[in-house]
Design a protein around this motif. Structure first.
Motif, PDB file in Angstrom:
ATOM      1  N   SER A 178      51.686 -28.829  -2.800  1.00 24.02           N
ATOM      2  CA  SER A 178      51.121 -29.465  -1.612  1.00 24.02           C
ATOM      3  C   SER A 178      49.698 -29.886  -1.920  1.00 24.02           C
ATOM      4  O   SER A 178      49.141 -29.550  -2.965  1.00 24.02           O
ATOM      5  N   GLY A 179      49.106 -30.630  -0.988  1.00 20.93           N
ATOM      6  CA  GLY A 179      47.760 -31.138  -1.193  1.00 20.93           C
ATOM      7  C   GLY A 179      47.778 -32.595  -1.612  1.00 20.93           C
ATOM      8  O   GLY A 179      48.845 -33.196  -1.807  1.00 20.93           O
ATOM      9  N   SER A 180      46.598 -33.164  -1.759  1.00 25.32           N
ATOM     10  CA  SER A 180      46.476 -34.573  -2.114  1.00 25.32           C
ATOM     11  C   SER A 180      45.332 -34.770  -3.090  1.00 25.32           C
ATOM     12  O   SER A 180      44.423 -33.941  -3.179  1.00 25.32           O
ATOM     13  N   ALA A 181      45.386 -35.876  -3.819  1.00 29.56           N
ATOM     14  CA  ALA A 181      44.303 -36.191  -4.760  1.00 29.56           C
ATOM     15  C   ALA A 181      44.320 -37.675  -5.081  1.00 29.56           C
ATOM     16  O   ALA A 181      45.383 -38.305  -5.134  1.00 29.56           O
ATOM     17  N   THR A 182      43.120 -38.202  -5.290  1.00 29.24           N
ATOM     18  CA  THR A 182      42.949 -39.547  -5.838  1.00 29.24           C
ATOM     19  C   THR A 182      42.299 -39.386  -7.198  1.00 29.24           C
ATOM     20  O   THR A 182      41.245 -38.740  -7.314  1.00 29.24           O
ATOM     21  N   VAL A 183      42.937 -39.925  -8.222  1.00 33.56           N
ATOM     22  CA  VAL A 183      42.456 -39.777  -9.592  1.00 33.56           C
ATOM     23  C   VAL A 183      42.299 -41.165 -10.202  1.00 33.56           C
ATOM     24  O   VAL A 183      43.257 -41.943 -10.235  1.00 33.56           O
ATOM     25  N   ALA A 184      41.091 -41.491 -10.659  1.00 32.25           N
ATOM     26  CA  ALA A 184      40.799 -42.799 -11.258  1.00 32.25           C
ATOM     27  C   ALA A 184      41.216 -43.939 -10.340  1.00 32.25           C
ATOM     28  O   ALA A 184      41.714 -44.979 -10.788  1.00 32.25           O
ATOM     29  N   GLY A 185      41.037 -43.735  -9.042  1.00 27.81           N
ATOM     30  CA  GLY A 185      41.319 -44.773  -8.070  1.00 27.81           C
ATOM     31  C   GLY A 185      42.758 -44.882  -7.617  1.00 27.81           C
ATOM     32  O   GLY A 185      43.084 -45.747  -6.808  1.00 27.81           O
ATOM     33  N   CYS A 186      43.624 -44.000  -8.091  1.00 29.59           N
ATOM     34  CA  CYS A 186      45.047 -44.051  -7.743  1.00 29.59           C
ATOM     35  C   CYS A 186      45.461 -42.768  -7.039  1.00 29.59           C
ATOM     36  O   CYS A 186      45.002 -41.677  -7.396  1.00 29.59           O
ATOM     37  N   ASP A 187      46.359 -42.922  -6.065  1.00 32.95           N
ATOM     38  CA  ASP A 187      46.871 -41.762  -5.359  1.00 32.95           C
ATOM     39  C   ASP A 187      47.799 -40.973  -6.274  1.00 32.95           C
ATOM     40  O   ASP A 187      48.735 -41.526  -6.853  1.00 32.95           O
ATOM     41  N   LEU A 188      47.530 -39.671  -6.409  1.00 31.26           N
ATOM     42  CA  LEU A 188      48.281 -38.846  -7.351  1.00 31.26           C
ATOM     43  C   LEU A 188      49.766 -38.804  -7.021  1.00 31.26           C
ATOM     44  O   LEU A 188      50.616 -38.835  -7.928  1.00 31.26           O
ATOM     45  N   ALA A 189      50.108 -38.756  -5.735  1.00 29.56           N
ATOM     46  CA  ALA A 189      51.513 -38.656  -5.337  1.00 29.56           C
ATOM     47  C   ALA A 189      52.199 -40.017  -5.291  1.00 29.56           C
ATOM     48  O   ALA A 189      53.344 -40.165  -5.735  1.00 29.56           O
ATOM     49  N   LYS A 190      51.494 -41.037  -4.790  1.00 33.34           N
ATOM     50  CA  LYS A 190      52.117 -42.344  -4.580  1.00 33.34           C
ATOM     51  C   LYS A 190      52.092 -43.230  -5.822  1.00 33.34           C
ATOM     52  O   LYS A 190      52.947 -44.100  -5.975  1.00 33.34           O
ATOM     53  N   ASP A 191      51.129 -43.029  -6.692  1.00 35.10           N
ATOM     54  CA  ASP A 191      51.004 -43.911  -7.863  1.00 35.10           C
ATOM     55  C   ASP A 191      50.671 -43.109  -9.118  1.00 35.10           C
ATOM     56  O   ASP A 191      49.633 -43.326  -9.743  1.00 35.10           O
ATOM     57  N   PRO A 192      51.548 -42.177  -9.527  1.00 35.99           N
ATOM     58  CA  PRO A 192      51.261 -41.392 -10.733  1.00 35.99           C
ATOM     59  C   PRO A 192      51.193 -42.248 -11.992  1.00 35.99           C
ATOM     60  O   PRO A 192      50.447 -41.936 -12.916  1.00 35.99           O
ATOM     61  N   VAL A 193      51.985 -43.331 -12.028  1.00 35.27           N
ATOM     62  CA  VAL A 193      51.939 -44.218 -13.201  1.00 35.27           C
ATOM     63  C   VAL A 193      50.562 -44.871 -13.314  1.00 35.27           C
ATOM     64  O   VAL A 193      49.992 -44.994 -14.407  1.00 35.27           O
ATOM     65  N   GLY A 194      50.003 -45.279 -12.163  1.00 43.12           N
ATOM     66  CA  GLY A 194      48.662 -45.848 -12.175  1.00 43.12           C
ATOM     67  C   GLY A 194      47.627 -44.861 -12.675  1.00 43.12           C
ATOM     68  O   GLY A 194      46.707 -45.225 -13.412  1.00 43.12           O
ATOM     69  N   VAL A 195      47.788 -43.570 -12.290  1.00 44.84           N
ATOM     70  CA  VAL A 195      46.879 -42.533 -12.792  1.00 44.84           C
ATOM     71  C   VAL A 195      46.972 -42.459 -14.304  1.00 44.84           C
ATOM     72  O   VAL A 195      45.958 -42.468 -15.014  1.00 44.84           O
ATOM     73  N   ARG A 196      48.211 -42.410 -14.833  1.00 40.13           N
ATOM     74  CA  ARG A 196      48.396 -42.255 -16.288  1.00 40.13           C
ATOM     75  C   ARG A 196      47.810 -43.416 -17.070  1.00 40.13           C
ATOM     76  O   ARG A 196      47.314 -43.239 -18.185  1.00 40.13           O
TER      77      ARG A 196
END
Length: 347
Positions: free
Chosen positions: A60-78
């Motif tokens: 649970s929880g939420s995070a934005t990493v390098a401008g991308c939502d961790l749950a909704k856009d993990p590919v963008g994070v990578r």
């Protein structure tokens, strides 16, 4: 913010039942920072880093990493991060340059650009002439720098470094520190774990301390040290004056001298943990260096001779002992989530 996490939780299923390795972590990392993420073994730091790097999914929880939502856009994070694991990522039989190019191609970098950028990084990270060498022939420091090249080859905005200098000799560690500072100077944000307190002190703009799955401290290294209760001061009494009580009149006189010094110290504003030790008196007090001149005059005025004075400013190890009750290198077991970690694959 390069990283903004709220309420991150990770629960693993084990034979003994659920284990909550991370319990509601909130953290922020600004653009261009070097942030150290520190904690004793089993504190939850690697699990948190793996969540932020999309290697495991938060419960649970939420995070934005390098401008991308961790749950909704993990590919963008990578696509925007570099990840350098503690165990390394190269095959012993592979050629170093081929490993770098293959890694870059996975991110859509053209072969020509991968070769050009890779060779440039080899020069910057002190790997000249090693492009066609097998990885198994490289030294430990060279392999570690190769791991970092692979983490940088696609020009990430954010770099995760998990124990980047583990196993390196002091000279190699110092060299790698300079390379890490250079990455920050080029605009990268660094999020690293380390078990070396001197490394965290020297490298990090800010430190986050995690214990039992929760953030228990955050701030610059200097600010964290100031939270510890003052400088440690030792007053070493002269051999004929100080020490604990022995049998006979001489021992009683030494005891009286020690007790006199303790009474003087206890009247100082902010003095705590005042105690007699074998060769004198120990205590803690804020701004110990500024307190000493007046204290020494008081001790001299009552005719007590000192053999020496030591003042030690708080260290990050003191910070850890204060915040967690144990050393950073505590050998407590890692959380019982390893079987689950092994089953998880990068999505």
């Amino acid at each position: 913010m390069m990283i903004e996490a709220r309420g991150l939780v990770r629960t693993f299923k084990t034979k003994r039942g659920p284990v909550q390795a991370v319990q509601g972590v909130d953290l922020d990392v600004a653009d261009g920072e070097i942030v150290g993420f520190l904690g004793p073994n089993g504190a939850g730091k690697t699990t948190t880093m793996r969540m932020l790097a999309t290697l495991i999914t938060p419960t649970s929880g939420s995070a934005t990493v390098a401008g991308c939502d961790l749950a909704k856009d993990p590919v963008g994070v990578r696509r925007r991060i570099g990840y350098v694991p503690q165990s390394g990522s190269t095959l012993p039989e592979a050629v170093a340059g081929d490993e770098v190019v293959d890694h870059a191609r996975l991110y859509g970098v053209s072969k020509a650009k991968a070769i050009a950028d890779g060779q440039r990084l080899f020069e910057e990270l002190d790997l000249p002439g090693l492009w066609r060498r097998q990885c198994k022939t490289l030294s430990g420091g060279q392999r570690r720098r190769l791991d970092i090249v692979m983490g940088l080859i696609h020009d990430p905005k954010l770099i995760f470094l998990d124990e980047p200098t583990t196993g390196l000799d002091p000279q190699a560690r110092a060299n790698l520190w300079e390379h890490i500072r250079g990455l920050r100077d080029r605009g990268a944000t660094i999020f690293l774990t380390t078990h070396y307190l001197d490394e965290a002190d020297a490298l990090c703009d800010r430190i986050l301390v995690i214990d039992h799955g929760r953030i228990v401290g955050a701030g610059t290294p200097e600010a964290l040290k100031q939270q510890v209760s003052g400088d440690a001061v030792r007053l070493r009494l002269a051999d004929h004056a100080g020490g604990r009580a022995d049998a006979g009149a001489g021992g009683s006189r030494r005891t009286n001298v020690t007790e006199t010094v303790i009474r003087i110290v206890e009247k100082l504003d902010g003095a705590i943990e005042v105690e007699a030790v074998a060769d004198g008196v120990n205590f803690r007090i804020p701004r110990g260096g500024s307190v000493l001149p007046g204290l020494l005059r008081q001790i001299d005025a009552v005719g007590i001779e000192l053999d020496g004075v030591e003042v030690h400013r708080p260290t990050l190890d003191d910070v850890f002992l204060t915040m967690t009750g144990r050393s950073l290198r505590d050998d407590s077991p890692a959380p019982a989530d390893e079987p689950e970690k092994q089953k998880e694959a990068v999505a």
